[in-house]
Design a protein around this motif. Structure first.
Motif, PDB file in Angstrom:
ATOM      1  N   GLU A 162       0.831  -1.192   0.000  1.00 18.75           N
ATOM      2  CA  GLU A 162       0.000   0.000   0.000  1.00 18.75           C
ATOM      3  C   GLU A 162       0.876   1.257   0.000  1.00 18.75           C
ATOM      4  N   SER A 163       0.405   2.294  -0.668  1.00  5.86           N
ATOM      5  CA  SER A 163       1.127   3.565  -0.700  1.00  5.86           C
ATOM      6  C   SER A 163       0.159   4.708  -0.921  1.00  5.86           C
ATOM      7  N   GLY A 164       0.664   5.915  -0.737  1.00  7.84           N
ATOM      8  CA  GLY A 164      -0.137   7.098  -1.019  1.00  7.84           C
ATOM      9  C   GLY A 164      -0.679   7.818   0.196  1.00  7.84           C
ATOM     10  N   GLY A 165      -0.427   7.282   1.369  1.00 10.68           N
ATOM     11  CA  GLY A 165      -0.915   7.934   2.574  1.00 10.68           C
ATOM     12  C   GLY A 165      -0.131   9.193   2.885  1.00 10.68           C
ATOM     13  N   GLY A 166      -0.570   9.887   3.917  1.00 12.35           N
ATOM     14  CA  GLY A 166       0.122  11.106   4.320  1.00 12.35           C
ATOM     15  C   GLY A 166      -0.712  11.918   5.263  1.00 12.35           C
ATOM     16  N   LEU A 167      -0.245  13.141   5.496  1.00 11.09           N
ATOM     17  CA  LEU A 167      -0.944  14.090   6.351  1.00 11.09           C
ATOM     18  C   LEU A 167      -1.741  15.041   5.473  1.00 11.09           C
ATOM     19  N   VAL A 168      -3.012  15.185   5.769  1.00 14.06           N
ATOM     20  CA  VAL A 168      -3.879  16.048   4.970  1.00 14.06           C
ATOM     21  C   VAL A 168      -4.827  16.784   5.905  1.00 14.06           C
ATOM     22  N   GLN A 169      -5.215  17.976   5.512  1.00 14.69           N
ATOM     23  CA  GLN A 169      -6.162  18.749   6.321  1.00 14.69           C
ATOM     24  C   GLN A 169      -7.580  18.242   6.124  1.00 14.69           C
ATOM     25  N   PRO A 170      -8.435  18.460   7.094  1.00 17.59           N
ATOM     26  CA  PRO A 170      -9.848  18.095   6.912  1.00 17.59           C
ATOM     27  C   PRO A 170     -10.411  18.716   5.639  1.00 17.59           C
ATOM     28  N   GLY A 171     -11.142  17.911   4.897  1.00 16.67           N
ATOM     29  CA  GLY A 171     -11.679  18.347   3.615  1.00 16.67           C
ATOM     30  C   GLY A 171     -10.789  18.044   2.439  1.00 16.67           C
ATOM     31  N   GLY A 172      -9.587  17.601   2.717  1.00 15.79           N
ATOM     32  CA  GLY A 172      -8.631  17.298   1.665  1.00 15.79           C
ATOM     33  C   GLY A 172      -8.845  15.929   1.041  1.00 15.79           C
ATOM     34  N   TYR A 224      -6.973   1.079  -6.456  1.00 17.07           N
ATOM     35  CA  TYR A 224      -6.849   2.426  -5.914  1.00 17.07           C
ATOM     36  C   TYR A 224      -8.007   2.740  -4.972  1.00 17.07           C
ATOM     37  N   LEU A 225      -7.753   3.696  -4.090  1.00 17.72           N
ATOM     38  CA  LEU A 225      -8.816   4.231  -3.240  1.00 17.72           C
ATOM     39  C   LEU A 225      -8.688   5.749  -3.258  1.00 17.72           C
ATOM     40  N   GLN A 226      -9.624   6.393  -3.928  1.00 19.41           N
ATOM     41  CA  GLN A 226      -9.682   7.846  -3.944  1.00 19.41           C
ATOM     42  C   GLN A 226     -10.505   8.296  -2.745  1.00 19.41           C
ATOM     43  N   GLY A 249      -0.197  -6.404   4.328  1.00 15.17           N
ATOM     44  CA  GLY A 249       1.043  -5.657   4.219  1.00 15.17           C
ATOM     45  C   GLY A 249       1.223  -4.730   5.401  1.00 15.17           C
ATOM     46  N   ARG A 250       2.130  -3.761   5.239  1.00 14.39           N
ATOM     47  CA  ARG A 250       2.394  -2.813   6.324  1.00 14.39           C
ATOM     48  C   ARG A 250       1.360  -1.699   6.377  1.00 14.39           C
ATOM     49  N   GLY A 251       0.625  -1.552   5.312  1.00 19.73           N
ATOM     50  CA  GLY A 251      -0.370  -0.494   5.286  1.00 19.73           C
ATOM     51  C   GLY A 251       0.259   0.863   4.994  1.00 19.73           C
ATOM     52  N   THR A 252      -0.599   1.858   4.866  1.00 23.83           N
ATOM     53  CA  THR A 252      -0.141   3.227   4.660  1.00 23.83           C
ATOM     54  C   THR A 252      -0.915   4.138   5.607  1.00 23.83           C
ATOM     55  N   GLN A 253      -0.191   4.996   6.301  1.00 28.43           N
ATOM     56  CA  GLN A 253      -0.793   5.846   7.318  1.00 28.43           C
ATOM     57  C   GLN A 253      -1.482   7.044   6.688  1.00 28.43           C
ATOM     58  N   VAL A 254      -2.724   7.251   7.057  1.00 29.47           N
ATOM     59  CA  VAL A 254      -3.468   8.445   6.664  1.00 29.47           C
ATOM     60  C   VAL A 254      -3.791   9.225   7.932  1.00 29.47           C
TER      61      VAL A 254
END
Length: 116
Positions: free
Chosen positions: A6-16, A80-82, A107-112
């Motif tokens: 898994e990939s693509g996680g991250g830090l995002v603001q509310p509404g993002g 994918y997951l949008q 897997g290890r997952g991806t942090q959101v």
């Protein structure tokens, strides 16, 4: 080695928005229903979407319906997951797996993280 990454996680603001990817290696996803799951701290893992083998059927729990969209590209062996209109309660580690889940494919997952 058979694995899902898994990939693509991250830090995002509310509404993002974020788009997660689930790539398979060692096997083809073509033959499997695939699901996205998430686990928040102190909570059990829960399913947040799934997609049929052909991609023409999807399912979501009420908590993400209308905000998350799952899709697949079998040619790229990727699902994918949008995720749109993210909320703080969407903060979790996100995983993909077959449905029903195959233990060896976790897997290890991806942090959101959704935070202002």
């Amino acid at each position: 080695q058979l694995q899902l990454v898994e990939s693509g996680g991250g830090l995002v603001q509310p509404g993002g928005s974020l788009r997660l990817s689930c790539a398979a290696s060692g096997f083809t996803l073509d033959y499997y229903i695939i699901g996205w799951f998430r686990q928040a701290p102190g909570k059990e893992r829960e399913g947040v979407s799934c997609i049929s083998i052909s991609g023409d059927s999807t399912n979501y729990p009420d908590s993400v319906k209308g905000r998350f969209t799952i899709s697949r590209d079998n040619a790229k062996n990727t699902v994918y997951l949008q995720m749109n209109s993210l909320k703080s309660e969407d903060t979790a580690v996100y995983y993909c797996n077959t449905l029903p889940p195959t233990n060896d494919y976790w897997g290890r997952g991806t942090q959101v993280t959704v935070s202002s």
